[in-house]
Design a protein around this motif. Structure first.
Motif, PDB file in Angstrom:
ATOM      1  N   SER A 201      25.229 -43.861 -25.185  1.00 39.84           N
ATOM      2  CA  SER A 201      25.057 -42.996 -26.357  1.00 39.84           C
ATOM      3  C   SER A 201      23.608 -42.517 -26.361  1.00 39.84           C
ATOM      4  N   GLY A 202      23.327 -41.545 -25.517  1.00 39.54           N
ATOM      5  CA  GLY A 202      21.972 -41.020 -25.356  1.00 39.54           C
ATOM      6  C   GLY A 202      21.185 -41.844 -24.341  1.00 39.54           C
ATOM      7  N   ALA A 203      20.152 -41.195 -23.771  1.00 33.45           N
ATOM      8  CA  ALA A 203      19.263 -41.903 -22.840  1.00 33.45           C
ATOM      9  C   ALA A 203      18.545 -43.038 -23.559  1.00 33.45           C
ATOM     10  N   GLN A 204      18.381 -42.884 -24.869  1.00 30.38           N
ATOM     11  CA  GLN A 204      17.695 -43.932 -25.634  1.00 30.38           C
ATOM     12  C   GLN A 204      18.474 -45.242 -25.548  1.00 30.38           C
ATOM     13  N   GLN A 205      19.797 -45.156 -25.632  1.00 32.88           N
ATOM     14  CA  GLN A 205      20.583 -46.392 -25.513  1.00 32.88           C
ATOM     15  C   GLN A 205      20.531 -46.924 -24.076  1.00 32.88           C
ATOM     16  N   THR A 227       3.203 -41.960 -22.817  1.00 33.62           N
ATOM     17  CA  THR A 227       4.634 -41.947 -22.532  1.00 33.62           C
ATOM     18  C   THR A 227       5.426 -41.696 -23.813  1.00 33.62           C
ATOM     19  N   PHE A 228       6.746 -41.594 -23.651  1.00 33.47           N
ATOM     20  CA  PHE A 228       7.660 -41.306 -24.769  1.00 33.47           C
ATOM     21  C   PHE A 228       7.628 -42.470 -25.767  1.00 33.47           C
ATOM     22  N   ARG A 229       7.405 -42.160 -27.024  1.00 33.34           N
ATOM     23  CA  ARG A 229       7.276 -43.211 -28.036  1.00 33.34           C
ATOM     24  C   ARG A 229       8.527 -44.088 -28.140  1.00 33.34           C
ATOM     25  N   LEU A 271       8.648 -44.497 -15.353  1.00 35.05           N
ATOM     26  CA  LEU A 271       7.998 -43.208 -15.098  1.00 35.05           C
ATOM     27  C   LEU A 271       8.866 -42.085 -15.644  1.00 35.05           C
ATOM     28  N   GLN A 272       8.251 -40.943 -15.832  1.00 37.42           N
ATOM     29  CA  GLN A 272       9.017 -39.739 -16.183  1.00 37.42           C
ATOM     30  C   GLN A 272       8.689 -38.693 -15.130  1.00 37.42           C
ATOM     31  N   SER A 273       9.574 -38.570 -14.151  1.00 30.15           N
ATOM     32  CA  SER A 273       9.256 -37.702 -13.014  1.00 30.15           C
ATOM     33  C   SER A 273       9.468 -36.229 -13.333  1.00 30.15           C
ATOM     34  N   HIS A 276       7.898 -34.425 -18.285  1.00 28.26           N
ATOM     35  CA  HIS A 276       7.345 -35.595 -18.972  1.00 28.26           C
ATOM     36  C   HIS A 276       7.208 -35.300 -20.466  1.00 28.26           C
ATOM     37  N   ASN A 277       7.547 -36.279 -21.259  1.00 33.57           N
ATOM     38  CA  ASN A 277       7.316 -36.190 -22.698  1.00 33.57           C
ATOM     39  C   ASN A 277       6.220 -37.203 -23.019  1.00 33.57           C
ATOM     40  N   PRO A 278       5.012 -36.833 -23.430  1.00 34.13           N
ATOM     41  CA  PRO A 278       4.633 -35.561 -24.030  1.00 34.13           C
ATOM     42  C   PRO A 278       3.901 -34.549 -23.138  1.00 34.13           C
ATOM     43  N   ASP A 304      13.267 -44.220 -13.809  1.00 30.54           N
ATOM     44  CA  ASP A 304      12.850 -42.825 -13.947  1.00 30.54           C
ATOM     45  C   ASP A 304      13.567 -42.233 -15.152  1.00 30.54           C
ATOM     46  N   ASP A 305      12.846 -42.129 -16.270  1.00 22.43           N
ATOM     47  CA  ASP A 305      13.451 -41.500 -17.452  1.00 22.43           C
ATOM     48  C   ASP A 305      13.351 -39.996 -17.268  1.00 22.43           C
ATOM     49  N   ALA A 306      14.418 -39.431 -16.722  1.00 25.25           N
ATOM     50  CA  ALA A 306      14.428 -37.994 -16.451  1.00 25.25           C
ATOM     51  C   ALA A 306      15.284 -37.274 -17.483  1.00 25.25           C
ATOM     52  N   ALA A 307      15.366 -37.835 -18.690  1.00 21.19           N
ATOM     53  CA  ALA A 307      16.202 -37.229 -19.740  1.00 21.19           C
ATOM     54  C   ALA A 307      15.877 -35.751 -19.981  1.00 21.19           C
ATOM     55  N   PRO A 308      14.582 -35.359 -19.959  1.00 26.53           N
ATOM     56  CA  PRO A 308      14.300 -33.947 -20.265  1.00 26.53           C
ATOM     57  C   PRO A 308      14.484 -32.971 -19.098  1.00 26.53           C
ATOM     58  N   THR A 309      15.044 -33.428 -17.959  1.00 19.29           N
ATOM     59  CA  THR A 309      15.177 -32.584 -16.761  1.00 19.29           C
ATOM     60  C   THR A 309      15.640 -31.159 -17.057  1.00 19.29           C
ATOM     61  N   GLY A 332      19.437 -40.207 -17.693  1.00 17.39           N
ATOM     62  CA  GLY A 332      19.664 -38.779 -17.935  1.00 17.39           C
ATOM     63  C   GLY A 332      20.280 -38.568 -19.295  1.00 17.39           C
ATOM     64  N   SER A 333      20.377 -37.302 -19.690  1.00 11.69           N
ATOM     65  CA  SER A 333      20.829 -37.008 -21.048  1.00 11.69           C
ATOM     66  C   SER A 333      21.430 -35.613 -21.159  1.00 11.69           C
ATOM     67  N   ALA A 334      22.380 -35.485 -22.086  1.00  7.75           N
ATOM     68  CA  ALA A 334      22.909 -34.157 -22.410  1.00  7.75           C
ATOM     69  C   ALA A 334      22.081 -33.506 -23.517  1.00  7.75           C
ATOM     70  N   SER A 335      21.096 -34.254 -24.042  1.00 12.66           N
ATOM     71  CA  SER A 335      20.378 -33.777 -25.231  1.00 12.66           C
ATOM     72  C   SER A 335      19.511 -32.558 -24.964  1.00 12.66           C
ATOM     73  N   LYS A 336      18.848 -32.521 -23.820  1.00 10.82           N
ATOM     74  CA  LYS A 336      17.862 -31.454 -23.614  1.00 10.82           C
ATOM     75  C   LYS A 336      18.523 -30.168 -23.154  1.00 10.82           C
ATOM     76  N   GLY A 337      19.481 -30.288 -22.222  1.00 10.09           N
ATOM     77  CA  GLY A 337      20.148 -29.083 -21.735  1.00 10.09           C
ATOM     78  C   GLY A 337      21.100 -28.499 -22.764  1.00 10.09           C
ATOM     79  N   LEU A 342      25.222 -34.416 -29.436  1.00 11.97           N
ATOM     80  CA  LEU A 342      26.359 -34.978 -28.690  1.00 11.97           C
ATOM     81  C   LEU A 342      26.226 -36.495 -28.585  1.00 11.97           C
ATOM     82  N   ARG A 343      24.980 -36.956 -28.573  1.00 11.98           N
ATOM     83  CA  ARG A 343      24.642 -38.369 -28.362  1.00 11.98           C
ATOM     84  C   ARG A 343      25.290 -38.903 -27.074  1.00 11.98           C
ATOM     85  N   VAL A 344      25.101 -38.168 -26.024  1.00  6.01           N
ATOM     86  CA  VAL A 344      25.605 -38.625 -24.724  1.00  6.01           C
ATOM     87  C   VAL A 344      24.447 -38.638 -23.728  1.00  6.01           C
TER      88      VAL A 344
HETATM   89  C1  LIG Z   1      11.624 -38.802 -22.268  1.00  8.62           C
HETATM   90  C2  LIG Z   1      12.767 -39.007 -23.197  1.00  8.62           C
HETATM   91  N1  LIG Z   1      13.618 -40.024 -22.981  1.00  8.62           N
HETATM   92  C3  LIG Z   1      14.668 -40.255 -23.777  1.00  8.62           C
HETATM   93  C4  LIG Z   1      14.910 -39.448 -24.866  1.00  8.62           C
HETATM   94  C5  LIG Z   1      16.089 -39.749 -25.736  1.00  8.62           C
HETATM   95  O1  LIG Z   1      17.127 -38.927 -25.365  1.00  8.62           O
HETATM   96  P1  LIG Z   1      18.599 -39.037 -25.974  1.00  8.62           P
HETATM   97  O2  LIG Z   1      18.703 -37.984 -27.031  1.00  8.62           O
HETATM   98  O3  LIG Z   1      19.486 -38.778 -24.814  1.00  8.62           O
HETATM   99  O4  LIG Z   1      18.771 -40.419 -26.525  1.00  8.62           O
HETATM  100  C6  LIG Z   1      14.058 -38.381 -25.144  1.00  8.62           C
HETATM  101  C7  LIG Z   1      14.276 -37.551 -26.319  1.00  8.62           C
HETATM  102  O5  LIG Z   1      13.386 -36.932 -26.847  1.00  8.62           O
HETATM  103  C8  LIG Z   1      12.965 -38.158 -24.290  1.00  8.62           C
HETATM  104  O6  LIG Z   1      12.107 -37.150 -24.498  1.00  8.62           O
END
Ligand SMILES: Cc1ncc(COP(=O)(O)O)c(C=O)c1O
Length: 495
Positions: A201-205, A227-229, A271-273, A276-278, A304-309, A332-337, A342-344
């Motif tokens: 349920s999201g890259a966060q999970q 890095t991402f908070r 890492l965020q390859s 990168h957020n921020p 490799d947190d590549a969620a924002p790819t 990875g994540s469906a959130s950015k694209g 969706l929380r996937v």
């Molecule tokens: C680097 C990074 N990782 C993870 C997440 C969380 O993503 P998700 O919405 O898929 O939980 C974010 C969302 O801002 C992010 O920027």
């Protein structure tokens, strides 16, 4: 292995140092009344606004008095007032804490995640002010793209003909989505089988499940500074010991990473390859190869947190870090694209680890929503189209924000982000981002100071300004920040 509910949690107590508290208290003397009354009121406001979350341990009276240039009795009186009204509590031998009494905002975690917690639809209660008065440039989360509505429109009951007769709890994820994610990676140059994918349920999970599974309390994790908070919070919540490595325009500093890994032997390096957020950086190809070599030579696991790819703006997408070799787990994540709602998200790893993590996922929530997975599988088949959409809108928004900064705040030094929806900005020397962000918040514009993204509470010379909201709102927010800055509320650390 453990879960956040069963393990002891040293990270629930947040300590605020006197320098940071002093910065947050900037301008406290503007309040009416005697010194101790004014100080008490300023501290109470920081608690009310959530900037001093419940559970935070304050500096001692002596240390705070010396940092503020006050007598210890004055600070003592302010603390007494706040104890008497239930805002603070003191425990003998442990110190003074913000009380966890109900009215004090958030009982756990850090208010710096507040930009996620704030609902874009309001609280549901009566409106208390002018909805247009505040401008929130904290969150870089993007609105859903039209393709999401199109694919939702196409769904019918027939799409659930196979799943509806079952109980619908699928901890690993629906086969159709695991296949779509595997194809997504294969198309990016990283051959992947559906069995290597765990849907979350999201890259966060995904980050939480990994952390709970791999890290014992006290285990070391290397993270980028900044890095991402959300990652800092998750890692702290499982008791990880965080060690920072600098990260700049071109991503993580490879030499510093190698030295830190050899000294600390971490459980993994986060890492965020890719976007990168921020900072908005994308790790160049040579650095990807170097990270892979380091992993192969030292046995280092890389997460490799590549969620924002899919929020890339510049250049073609480089092949995923995991395709260069070494031991790399990819988030990875469906959130950015597509859409965060969706929380996937997902995690790509070897099959054995996926099976182990699926047990933890099952224990957490029994599986991600089936309708969300079905629609995400369809969307992923259109990933290239979604990236083109994001690229077009984000590049315009980025140019506008950079242009306003160049015109109105020429002493600020923003990176040009290769992707994402925020600017990472170096302030001129001697200016505190925390103090400036505090002033900006009082003037109605919310931005995040660098320490938000630091595991060591440093980087106070940096500010993050998001440009994810409509362009006229971003423009008004930046104009207001410029006015504030030029009016002298610039966070300068004057003697
Ligand atoms: C680097 C990074 N990782 C993870 C997440 C969380 O993503 P998700 O919405 O898929 O939980 C974010 C969302 O801002 C992010 O920027």
């Amino acid at each position: 292995m453990g879960t956040s509910s069963t393990r002891s949690n040293p990270a629930q107590v947040v300590y605020i140092g006197a320098p940071r508290l002093t910065r947050l208290l900037d301008g406290w003397g503007d309040q009416p009344g005697g010194l101790s009354t004014r100080l008490a009121e300023a501290l109470r406001q920081l608690v009310r606004s959530g900037q001093l979350p419940a559970g935070t341990r304050l500096p001692s009276e002596r240390v705070l008095a010396s940092a503020l240039g006050l007598g210890r009795t004055t600070v003592g009186q302010a603390f007494d007032t706040l104890r008497a009204t239930g805002v603070l509590i003191s425990r003998t031998g442990s110190g003074t804490f913000v009380s966890t009494a109900a009215f004090h905002a958030p009982a756990r975690g850090d208010d710096r995640l507040r930009s996620f917690v704030t609902s874009p639809f309001g609280s549901g209660g009566p409106s208390t002010g002018h909805p247009t008065a505040r401008i929130d440039l904290r969150s870089a989360a993007l609105p859903g793209i039209p393709m999401v509505a199109e694919e939702l429109d196409r769904l019918t009951a027939a799409d659930f003909i196979e799943t509806l007769p079952s109980h619908g709890y699928v901890p690993r994820g629906l086969p159709v989505l695991r296949t779509a994610v595997a194809n997504y990676y294969t198309a990016l140059g990283l051959r992947t089988e559906p069995g290597q994918i765990l849907v979350t349920s999201g890259a966060q999970q995904a980050m939480r499940i990994l952390a709970e599974t791999l890290i014992e309390p006290g285990g070391t994790v290397v993270v980028e500074e900044p890095t991402f908070r959300g990652a800092i919070e998750v890692l702290r919540s499982v008791g990880a010991h965080l060690v920072g490595v600098p990260s700049g325009r071109d991503g993580v500093d490879i030499d510093a990473l190698a030295a830190t890994v050899r000294t600390h032997r971490p459980v993994f390096a986060l890492l965020q390859s890719t976007v990168h957020n921020p900072t908005g950086s994308v790790l160049p190809e040579w650095a990807r190869a170097a990270v892979a070599r380091l992993s192969a030579e030292t046995g280092l696991t890389i997460v490799d947190d590549a969620a924002p790819t899919d929020a890339i703006i510049d250049g073609p997408l480089p092949p995923p870090l995991a395709s260069y070799g070494g031991r790399v787990l990819t988030l990875g994540s469906a959130s950015k694209g597509f859409w965060g709602g969706l929380r996937v998200g997902w995690l790509r790893a070897d099959r054995r680890l996926v099976e182990r993590l699926a047990v933890v996922k099952g224990a957490e929530d029994l599986g991600t929503s089936i309708p969300a997975q079905v629609v995400t599988a369809r969307l992923l088949n259109r990933a290239a189209e979604a990236r083109a959409h994001r690229r077009a809108t984000l590049s315009v928004a980025r140019e506008l924000a950079l242009q306003i900064l160049a015109d109105e705040l020429p002493t600020w030094r923003p990176y040009t982000p290769a992707g994402g929806a925020s600017l990472w900005i170096g302030l001129p020397k001697g200016h505190s981002a925390t103090t400036f962000a505090e002033r900006a918040g009082r003037a109605g514009v919310d931005v995040l100071a660098g320490p938000t993204f630091s595991c060591q509470d440093v980087l106070d010379g940096w500010l993050r300004v998001a440009f994810a909201v409509p362009q006229d709102v971003v423009a008004s927010g930046l104009h207001r920040l410029a006015e504030l800055w030029h009016a002298g509320h610039d966070g300068a650390q004057r003697p």
